[in-house]
Design an enzyme around this catalytic site. Structure first.
Site, PDB file in Angstrom:
ATOM      1  N   HIS A  22      14.332  17.937  13.452  1.00 15.63           N
ATOM      2  CA  HIS A  22      15.428  18.634  13.530  1.00 15.63           C
ATOM      3  C   HIS A  22      16.041  17.579  13.302  1.00 15.63           C
ATOM      4  CE1 HIS A  22      17.814  16.452  16.570  1.00 15.63           C
ATOM      5  NE2 HIS A  22      16.988  17.151  17.705  1.00 15.63           N
ATOM      6  N   HIS A  25      17.066  13.952  14.345  1.00 22.18           N
ATOM      7  CA  HIS A  25      15.609  13.354  14.148  1.00 22.18           C
ATOM      8  C   HIS A  25      15.351  12.524  12.351  1.00 22.18           C
ATOM      9  CE1 HIS A  25      13.893  15.822  17.420  1.00 22.18           C
ATOM     10  NE2 HIS A  25      14.003  14.709  18.099  1.00 22.18           N
ATOM     11  N   CYS A 130      16.508  15.019  37.392  1.00 26.47           N
ATOM     12  CA  CYS A 130      17.054  16.342  36.458  1.00 26.47           C
ATOM     13  C   CYS A 130      15.825  16.366  35.415  1.00 26.47           C
ATOM     14  CB  CYS A 130      18.038  16.216  35.035  1.00 26.47           C
ATOM     15  SG  CYS A 130      17.977  17.006  33.293  1.00 26.47           S
ATOM     16  N   CYS A 133      16.001  15.709  31.561  1.00 28.55           N
ATOM     17  CA  CYS A 133      16.035  13.920  31.444  1.00 28.55           C
ATOM     18  C   CYS A 133      14.892  12.843  31.843  1.00 28.55           C
ATOM     19  CB  CYS A 133      17.248  13.423  31.740  1.00 28.55           C
ATOM     20  SG  CYS A 133      19.108  13.942  31.393  1.00 28.55           S
ATOM     21  N   CYS A 147      23.832  18.264  35.563  1.00 30.26           N
ATOM     22  CA  CYS A 147      23.483  16.322  34.681  1.00 30.26           C
ATOM     23  C   CYS A 147      24.433  17.383  33.413  1.00 30.26           C
ATOM     24  CB  CYS A 147      21.671  17.118  34.056  1.00 30.26           C
ATOM     25  SG  CYS A 147      21.520  16.537  32.165  1.00 30.26           S
ATOM     26  N   HIS A 150      22.554  17.655  30.315  1.00 28.49           N
ATOM     27  CA  HIS A 150      21.836  19.587  29.987  1.00 28.49           C
ATOM     28  C   HIS A 150      22.881  20.666  30.437  1.00 28.49           C
ATOM     29  CE1 HIS A 150      18.021  16.991  29.310  1.00 28.49           C
ATOM     30  NE2 HIS A 150      17.691  17.534  28.090  1.00 28.49           N
ATOM     31  N   LYS A 299      27.734  21.235  20.349  1.00 29.23           N
ATOM     32  CA  LYS A 299      26.918  20.555  20.505  1.00 29.23           C
ATOM     33  C   LYS A 299      24.880  20.904  19.817  1.00 29.23           C
ATOM     34  CE  LYS A 299      25.004  17.230  23.293  1.00 29.23           C
ATOM     35  NZ  LYS A 299      24.407  16.848  24.248  1.00 29.23           N
ATOM     36  N   LYS A 302      17.509  21.254  21.027  1.00 30.15           N
ATOM     37  CA  LYS A 302      16.118  21.802  20.101  1.00 30.15           C
ATOM     38  C   LYS A 302      16.547  22.668  19.891  1.00 30.15           C
ATOM     39  CE  LYS A 302      14.297  17.318  20.921  1.00 30.15           C
ATOM     40  NZ  LYS A 302      12.870  16.935  21.718  1.00 30.15           N
TER      41      LYS A 302
END
Ligand code: ME8
Length: 636
Positions: A22, A25, A130, A133, A147, A150, A299, A302
């Protein structure tokens, strides 16, 4: 030996293969590419590494969801990453995958070495974990019981594991960071790590029991366990260079610089240097940390389809424009917001107007008033001297900015120069000089200066806008690989052939150029249709539908049969998207369908509706939701 005598080894994070690439990246990889190209241009010996991180819970879960074995899943997504980087013109020297034997072997070697040296022990640990993570969180890090990354509840897990004695390196690491002020940069991230190190450092659990997770590298000294994904992943930077005794490792490792996003600061700022120290290997020269892209203030993650769509803009506006935008818009180290409007604004202002116009104007003037041959310059005036002096300053600024990964500053300096040149043309009015034979010398000085400025721009822009720079150099008959050393002012040889460049960046007038149309309907020209009435629009029953199953339609290259849920009912939809999507990738997606169309039979299968998708630049994208809605929800 390289021309500059310098060696440069740059790495990107290796990306998880639980989802396709995405914008985030792409940003990291594109700026790494620009940096690698810049260092090559400067004559450095460069090694540029990227790759994929393929073990761990996340991947095992994604593979299970897609109904394939983890390795097959990893193969598929790793290939997508590679293909994406190739399409974006990324000049990586190596692409490492953590499932490759060359990586696994080195991970096991390092583990064995640390075990033999007593750096690893067996112990018990209980804590809040988590799964997203793949790590435990300390009480201090947990926010509202969730978390911090997340925002999902954590799970208390207690298990026996192997631990790396990280705590013993706390003092050493603190001293190292304090004595090397630019080890972690920009400074805000150095401060963040120093903040972590003010608290006692815990030992690091570096294994996972195979009973819970089998998708990993077995510990060489206890095969009931696999290696924790971070311990496995970080080692890629070393394993990609081969054996520690080998030539490649010895050449490049002493010069390693990592480039990462701020999300993975702690593993790189704390775990990794301690791991290297324990293994007796030198730590990195610099850890370069960038901020996060957001979309419309939210935010990015993905799970949000529009992140992927942002990447599709490279097809619409071109690789160069996309590269330029992300490097110029984001101040390295800080967060930034991505929007197509902002991209189009920069495209028109900076690329079409400033650079594009300069290149067209300058080459057209040389073609018209010097028959396409660079003239010998006549007497120079203060105006030409100002340009030569500014060029020397710009080069220095670009060099200094690139030392610090400050792409926006490098581009800002180059664009100041471009601005000066456009003003120079306006001020000198070569078209007026051309009317007076007595001013031939002045005219030639102006034309030479413009030719020289373009030649220099064609070199210095190469890392940032590779294609436009190549075209600029081509227009001035500059073939072969560009070198930074050649952009000393005044090297352009009179008599050099110059031809008009066609517009490098034609203005974008209609930012909705890609359009949206139900798949299967004829493509429309934007703005060519008669206006639709509200009543006509209201007759369409658009609904959110969730894809439950997807299969290729036998003997058809294009068709996919989807079973979708509208909440209260299920439908079959046949869509011509097989050339753009693997059926398995559609499962679970929430899409939009036209629910009140007459059924149509395609290749023997009845389609009870039509899905919405957009297309442009040879790409097709199925419409998904920006935020979750229940299946059956009306779209209006
Ligand atoms: O963390 N803005 O992989 P990953 C800018 N496998 N950059 C972003 C971004 C955003 N919104 N989102 C992601 C992993 N990135 C591990 C790394 S390394 C030994 C192992 C970029 O697929 C940024 O570079 O989650 C970030 O650090 C990286 O993608 C995380 O990629």
């Amino acid at each position: 030996m390289s021309a500059s005598g310098r060696t440069f080894y740059l790495t990107t994070p290796i990306y998880y293969v639980n989802a396709t690439p995405h914008l985030g990246h792409a940003y990291t990889t594109i700026i790494a590419d620009a940096m690698a190209r810049y260092r090559r241009l400067a004559g450095d010996r460069v090694w540029f590494l990227t790759g994929t991180d393929e073990h761990g819970d996340k991947i095992a879960q994604a593979a299970a969801k897609a109904g394939v074995a983890p390795q097959a899943y990893a193969d598929r997504i790793a290939a997508v990453f590679r293909a994406t980087w190739d399409r974006l013109g990324i000049t990586y020297d190596d692409f490492i995958r953590t499932t490759e034997p060359r990586h696994q072997g080195i991970v096991q070697q390092i583990l064995q070495k640390l075990w033999d040296a007593g750096e690893i022990y067996f112990g018990k640990y209980g804590g809040q974990y988590c799964f997203g993570c793949e790590r435990f969180y300390t009480d201090k890090e947990i926010i509202d019981g969730k978390c911090p990354d997340h925002q999902t509840p954590l799970t208390y897990i207690e298990e026996e594991n192997y631990f790396f004695k990280m705590s013993k390196y706390q003092e050493w690491l603190l001293r190292e960071i304090e004595s090397r002020p630019d080890l972690i940069r920009p400074e805000r991230y150095r401060n963040e790590i120093l903040g972590f190190l003010r608290e006692p450092l815990q030992d690091l659990s570096i294994s996972r029991p195979k009973s819970r997770l089998s998708w990993g590298i077995p510990l060489p000294f206890d095969d009931r366990f696999v290696t924790y994904v971070w311990f496995d992943a970080l080692i890629n930077y070393v394993s990609a260079l081969g054996e520690v005794s080998g030539e490649r490792y010895r050449t490049f490792w002493p010069h390693v610089q990592h480039l990462i996003g701020k999300d993975i600061l702690k593993p790189h700022g704390v775990y990794w240097p301690c791991m290297l120290k324990a293994a007796g290997l030198p730590i990195y020269r610099h850890l370069n940390v960038h901020g996060y892209w957001g979309l419309g203030g939210g935010k990015m993650s993905k799970s949000i389809g529009n992140v992927v769509e942002a990447l599709a803009l490279t097809e619409k506006y071109g690789n160069d424009a996309f590269r330029y935008f992300i490097m110029r818009e984001m101040t390295f180290g800080l967060d930034a917001n991505f929007s197509e409007e902002a991209l189009v604004a920069r495209f028109n202002a900076d690329l079409a107007n400033d650079l594009g116009n300069l290149a067209s104007r300058a080459t057209t003037l040389i073609a018209n008033f010097a028959k396409g041959t660079i003239p010998a310059p006549g007497p120079l005036t203060a105006a030409e001297e100002e340009i030569g002096t500014m060029w020397a300053r710009v080069r220095g600024e670009v060099d200094a900015a690139m030392e610090e990964f400050a792409f926006q500053r490098a581009l800002g300096a180059i664009w100041e120069f471009i601005g000066l040149l456009n003003r120079y043309i306006d001020g000198q009015q070569p078209w007026t000089l051309a009317k007076d034979a007595a001013k031939r010398g002045r005219l030639d000085a102006v034309l030479y200066t413009l030719g020289e400025a373009l030649r220099c721009l064609g070199i210095i822009l190469a890392p940032f806008l590779p294609e436009a720079a190549r075209r600029i150099r081509g227009a001035l008959d500059q073939t072969g690989d560009p070198h930074l050393a050649d952009c000393e002012w005044g090297r352009l040889v009179p008599g050099t052939r110059a031809e008009k460049v066609t517009p490098l960046f034609p203005r974008v007038e209609d930012k909705a150029a890609a359009g949206l149309a139900p798949v299967g309907s004829p493509p429309r020209e934007a703005g060519s249709d008669a206006l639709a009435t509200m009543d006509e629009f209201a007759r369409l029953d658009l609904r959110v539908a969730q894809v439950i199953a997807a299969d290729a339609v036998p003997k058809s290259r294009k068709l996919v049969k989807l079973t979708v849920s509208l909440g209260a009912e299920q439908r079959t939809i046949v869509a011509g998207i097989a050339e753009h999507y693997a059926p398995a990738d559609l499962v679970g997606k929430k899409i939009v369908i036209v629910a009140n169309l007459e059924p149509a039979t395609l290749m023997g299968v009845e389609s009870q509706g039509m899905l919405l998708a957009g297309s442009g630049g040879g790409r097709l994208a199925v419409l998904t939701l920006d935020r979750d809605l229940p299946p059956g929800a009306r779209v209006q």
